[in-house]
Design an enzyme around this catalytic site. Structure first.
Site, PDB file in Angstrom:
ATOM      1  N   ASN A  14       0.871  -1.338   0.060  1.00  0.00           N
ATOM      2  CA  ASN A  14       0.145  -0.047   0.022  1.00  0.00           C
ATOM      3  C   ASN A  14       0.870   1.305   0.208  1.00  0.00           C
ATOM      4  OD1 ASN A  14      -2.979  -0.639   0.066  1.00  0.00           O
ATOM      5  ND2 ASN A  14      -2.335  -1.964   1.321  1.00  0.00           N
ATOM      6  N   ARG A  65       3.273  -0.294  25.512  1.00  0.00           N
ATOM      7  CA  ARG A  65       2.910   0.709  24.555  1.00  0.00           C
ATOM      8  C   ARG A  65       3.141   2.017  24.555  1.00  0.00           C
ATOM      9  NH1 ARG A  65      -2.929  -1.982  24.075  1.00  0.00           N
ATOM     10  NH2 ARG A  65      -2.459  -3.832  22.775  1.00  0.00           N
ATOM     11  N   MET A  90       1.220  -2.917  12.125  1.00  0.00           N
ATOM     12  CA  MET A  90       0.269  -3.883  12.897  1.00  0.00           C
ATOM     13  C   MET A  90       0.605  -3.473  14.507  1.00  0.00           C
ATOM     14  SD  MET A  90      -1.205  -4.993  10.317  1.00  0.00           S
ATOM     15  CE  MET A  90      -2.167  -6.490  10.711  1.00  0.00           C
ATOM     16  N   LEU A  93      -2.262   1.623  18.954  1.00  0.00           N
ATOM     17  CA  LEU A  93      -1.760   2.807  19.393  1.00  0.00           C
ATOM     18  C   LEU A  93      -2.433   3.307  20.488  1.00  0.00           C
ATOM     19  CD1 LEU A  93      -1.307   4.408  15.717  1.00  0.00           C
ATOM     20  CD2 LEU A  93       0.464   3.650  17.292  1.00  0.00           C
ATOM     21  N   ASN A 107      -6.067   5.405   8.267  1.00  0.00           N
ATOM     22  CA  ASN A 107      -5.601   3.726   8.342  1.00  0.00           C
ATOM     23  C   ASN A 107      -6.455   2.976   7.058  1.00  0.00           C
ATOM     24  OD1 ASN A 107      -4.602   1.104   9.222  1.00  0.00           O
ATOM     25  ND2 ASN A 107      -6.439   0.679  10.163  1.00  0.00           N
ATOM     26  N   HIS A 109      -8.002  -0.727   6.354  1.00  0.00           N
ATOM     27  CA  HIS A 109      -8.208  -2.060   7.033  1.00  0.00           C
ATOM     28  C   HIS A 109      -8.804  -2.947   6.068  1.00  0.00           C
ATOM     29  CE1 HIS A 109      -9.084  -4.835  10.156  1.00  0.00           C
ATOM     30  NE2 HIS A 109     -10.399  -4.856   9.556  1.00  0.00           N
TER      31      HIS A 109
HETATM   32  C1  GAR Z   1      -3.228  -4.620   4.106  1.00  0.00           C
HETATM   33  O1  GAR Z   1      -4.064  -5.838   3.436  1.00  0.00           O
HETATM   34  C2  GAR Z   1      -3.764  -3.797   4.966  1.00  0.00           C
HETATM   35  O2  GAR Z   1      -5.135  -3.374   4.811  1.00  0.00           O
HETATM   36  C3  GAR Z   1      -3.682  -4.456   6.253  1.00  0.00           C
HETATM   37  O3  GAR Z   1      -2.323  -5.197   6.142  1.00  0.00           O
HETATM   38  C4  GAR Z   1      -2.342  -5.477   4.797  1.00  0.00           C
HETATM   39  C5  GAR Z   1      -0.856  -4.606   4.454  1.00  0.00           C
HETATM   40  O4  GAR Z   1      -0.382  -5.077   3.308  1.00  0.00           O
HETATM   41  N1  GAR Z   1      -3.945  -3.755   7.482  1.00  0.00           N
HETATM   42  C6  GAR Z   1      -4.445  -4.254   8.604  1.00  0.00           C
HETATM   43  O5  GAR Z   1      -4.870  -5.422   8.603  1.00  0.00           O
HETATM   44  C7  GAR Z   1      -4.468  -3.231   9.568  1.00  0.00           C
HETATM   45  N2  GAR Z   1      -5.649  -3.517  10.466  1.00  0.00           N
HETATM   46  P1  GAR Z   1       0.838  -4.009   2.652  1.00  0.00           P
HETATM   47  O6  GAR Z   1       1.881  -4.226   3.741  1.00  0.00           O
HETATM   48  O7  GAR Z   1       1.240  -4.974   1.479  1.00  0.00           O
HETATM   49  O8  GAR Z   1       0.193  -2.885   2.432  1.00  0.00           O
END
Ligand code: GAR
Length: 207
Positions: A14, A65, A90, A93, A107, A109
């Site tokens: 992303n 944290r 991941m 926060l 963010n 999701h």
């Molecule tokens: C993505 O699918 C994103 O939506 C998810 O992690 C992946 C990261 O992929 N995010 C979450 O689950 C957050 N709760 P990437 O590192 O290739 O962008």
């Protein structure tokens, strides 16, 4: 020129989609830094290859944290971010950290929130037997995966889909959705007011 700081924990596709769109579409912004919670995050290699400053704030170096978030804040602040983009970051926060970036931290999701917050969203979707699944971009609030929704992308769940197939289908949409939302923010069209998402119309210059 607006500053964007992108936070990652893994492969960073992303983040790559956003960086590529910013370059190709010549956004009026600077990808000021990419910060990872893992030293071995694959996405760091891509960012460093483009001479984007990269920093690691390793989860494993911070037992609490509060300590992690203090270190993260110290890593982000020198870049004076207008927008903090969580791209597969991941970590949960602390409310104090989230408050600091209220209205300027987003963010992505991998589900159609409010359905399937948390982890293993594609497995959750398959188990629930939904026919529609997707991804959500939202402003980050202290309420995990429940911040005000900015935009969603939907995919159809096909018969016989595996978790991997569904995940790939959603990820393709994420790569279109997330750069679009970041661009809205950079163009000054997207904001959060009293918990409500506002998207101003595109300025076309036409009278
Ligand atoms: C993505 O699918 C994103 O939506 C998810 O992690 C992946 C990261 O992929 N995010 C979450 O689950 C957050 N709760 P990437 O590192 O290739 O962008």
């Amino acid at each position: 020129m607006r500053n964007i700081v992108i936070l990652i924990s893994g492969r960073g596709t992303n983040m790559q989609a956003i960086v590529n769109a910013a370059v190709e579409e010549q956004w009026a912004c600077r990808i000021a830094a990419v910060i990872s919670s893992r030293a071995d995050a694959e996405g760091l290699v891509f960012a460093a290859g483009l001479q984007i400053p990269v920093t690691v704030v390793a989860s494993k170096d911070h037992p609490s944290r509060d300590s992690f978030d203090a270190a993260l804040l110290a890593a982000i602040e020198p870049y004076a971010p207008d927008l903090v983009v969580l791209a597969g970051f991941m970590r949960i926060l602390t409310p104090r950290f989230v408050e600091h970036y209220q209205g300027r931290m987003i963010n992505i999701h991998p589900s159609l929130l409010p359905r399937f917050p948390g982890l293993a969203t594609h497995r959750q979707a398959l188990t629930a037997g939904v026919t529609e699944h997707g991804a959500t971009v939202h402003f980050v609030t202290a309420d995990l995966d429940h911040g005000p929704v900015i935009a969603q992308a939907m995919v159809v769940v096909e018969k016989g889909d595996t978790e991997q197939v569904l995940s790939d289908r959603v990820l393709q949409q994420e790569h279109l959705l997330y750069p679009q939302v970041v661009r809205w923010f950079i163009d000054g069209r997207l904001s959060l007011h009293d918990g409500q998402v506002l998207l101003a119309p595109e300025f076309t210059g036409a009278a």
